[in-house]
Design an enzyme around this catalytic site. Sequence first.
Site, PDB file in Angstrom:
ATOM      1  N   LYS A 156     -27.119  28.033 -32.396  1.00  0.00           N
ATOM      2  CA  LYS A 156     -26.172  27.978 -31.278  1.00  0.00           C
ATOM      3  C   LYS A 156     -25.223  29.181 -31.359  1.00  0.00           C
ATOM      4  O   LYS A 156     -25.616  30.197 -31.895  1.00  0.00           O
ATOM      5  CB  LYS A 156     -25.446  26.625 -31.304  1.00  0.00           C
ATOM      6  CG  LYS A 156     -26.410  25.427 -31.442  1.00  0.00           C
ATOM      7  CD  LYS A 156     -27.445  25.323 -30.320  1.00  0.00           C
ATOM      8  CE  LYS A 156     -28.606  24.406 -30.672  1.00  0.00           C
ATOM      9  NZ  LYS A 156     -28.384  23.003 -30.477  1.00  0.00           N
TER      10      LYS A 156
HETATM   11  C1  LIG Z   1     -28.928  21.726 -30.429  1.00  0.00           C
HETATM   12  C2  LIG Z   1     -28.678  20.869 -29.246  1.00  0.00           C
HETATM   13  C3  LIG Z   1     -28.032  19.645 -29.373  1.00  0.00           C
HETATM   14  C4  LIG Z   1     -27.715  18.983 -30.676  1.00  0.00           C
HETATM   15  O1  LIG Z   1     -27.028  19.689 -31.579  1.00  0.00           O
HETATM   16  P1  LIG Z   1     -27.192  19.386 -33.163  1.00  0.00           P
HETATM   17  O2  LIG Z   1     -25.975  20.016 -33.717  1.00  0.00           O
HETATM   18  O3  LIG Z   1     -28.475  20.007 -33.595  1.00  0.00           O
HETATM   19  O4  LIG Z   1     -27.187  17.891 -33.314  1.00  0.00           O
HETATM   20  C5  LIG Z   1     -27.735  18.968 -28.215  1.00  0.00           C
HETATM   21  N1  LIG Z   1     -28.066  19.423 -27.007  1.00  0.00           N
HETATM   22  C6  LIG Z   1     -28.738  20.568 -26.843  1.00  0.00           C
HETATM   23  C7  LIG Z   1     -29.087  21.010 -25.466  1.00  0.00           C
HETATM   24  C8  LIG Z   1     -29.069  21.328 -27.950  1.00  0.00           C
HETATM   25  O5  LIG Z   1     -29.752  22.456 -27.785  1.00  0.00           O
END
Ligand SMILES: *Cc1c(COP(=O)(O)O)cnc(C)c1O
Length: 398
Positions: free
Chosen positions: A191
């Site tokens: 992210k």
């Molecule tokens: C990565 C992601 C999540 C969840 O995040 P985590 O920290 O991996 O639990 C939720 N929504 C979307 C669209 C994502 O890409």
Amino acid sequence: MTETFTGSFTQQEPIPDEAIEAALAVMRHGRLHRYNQAPGEIGEAAQLEQEFAALVGAKYCVAVASGGYAMATALRAAGVGPGDAVLSNAFTLAPVPGAIASLGARPVFVGVAEDLTIDLDDLAAKADQARVLLLSHMRGHICDMDRLMAICDAAGLLVIEDCAHTMGGSWNGVPSGRHGVAGCYSCQTYKHVNSGEGGLLVTDDAELAARAIMLSGSYMLYERHLAAPAPEVFERIRYETPNISGRMDNLRAAILRPQLRHLDAQVPRWNDRYRVLEDGLRGQPGLTVIERPAPEGYVGSSIQFLLLDWAAGQVREVIARCAARGVELKWFGAPEPVAFTSRYDSWRYAEPPRMPDSDRILAGIVDMRVPLTFSLEDCALIARIIRSEVGAVFQGGA
Ligand SMILES: *Cc1c(COP(=O)(O)O)cnc(C)c1O
């Protein structure tokens, strides 16, 4: 000469030196648990919450173990319980319906439009089926938030935003995560900030914030939070709110704080790469570029395009031919879930009815990560490769 790309689609930038130093300091003093504070000390987790709240202009923030945990916590704090229906996107990542299912609640999927945002007509039609919408800004595409909020306000639908791909993004100048009652962010490696795992939840609602802090596992130490409501608010909910342990620790918070300070500078770097890719793909017959609306402040950490109404075999051929030249594309049309990519109909615990209009879009979505380790030349090369392979297969008769 056939060009190939030799870079890695999963290699992020290193953790900044400043963040490494901060992490070492935490390890040297050993107080990794967020409530383990020396006299007069303010822990890294509490400071991270305060800084992130200020960054997005929220009153309250709680740092937790993951983005998925933040979403489940926001839903629970908003009163969602077993058996409740929760509206959410058909086009999203598995942890989103997973957060709903973790409460024993039931996801009801809303379709995807051709611009890859939530289908607002479908949302309007289904708005009376639930009390909460868990809105996923999937792959960073932000829908017309003014229209979405009008639909939800009219129907009394509470909006919780999944901003895993929109940290640093905005709609009409309002930061993503600040339209609904709560915003949830992920700090997972792929992210916009990277602590391996981690999540942030923001809200202006004092009671929701107090519940979320208790739920995250604050014990009765909630006064050590800085971006938190007054102790009286906790008095009202502290006996009825379970501790569902999912705190963030000071080590992750220490790594994240310097990265948040650099976020403003990282966003244009992603978008420079995105635009080189977009320009390189535009105008290729058979390939639809996703146009970004002017009010959308996006973060181009990934790019999508459509091979709309192509036969499945030919989409597979494009993906295989690009892979042979070093370009890793993901396809949301595959009938079986693969790696990070799955479809609403793979989440069988939700017993989703078929959504033919969304199936048509999903069958055409091709997706690619854009790590900041790519140079602009890399992006231009990748676009040339995709273009030539799409062109070769398309002419062969898609
Ligand atoms: C990565 C992601 C999540 C969840 O995040 P985590 O920290 O991996 O639990 C939720 N929504 C979307 C669209 C994502 O890409």
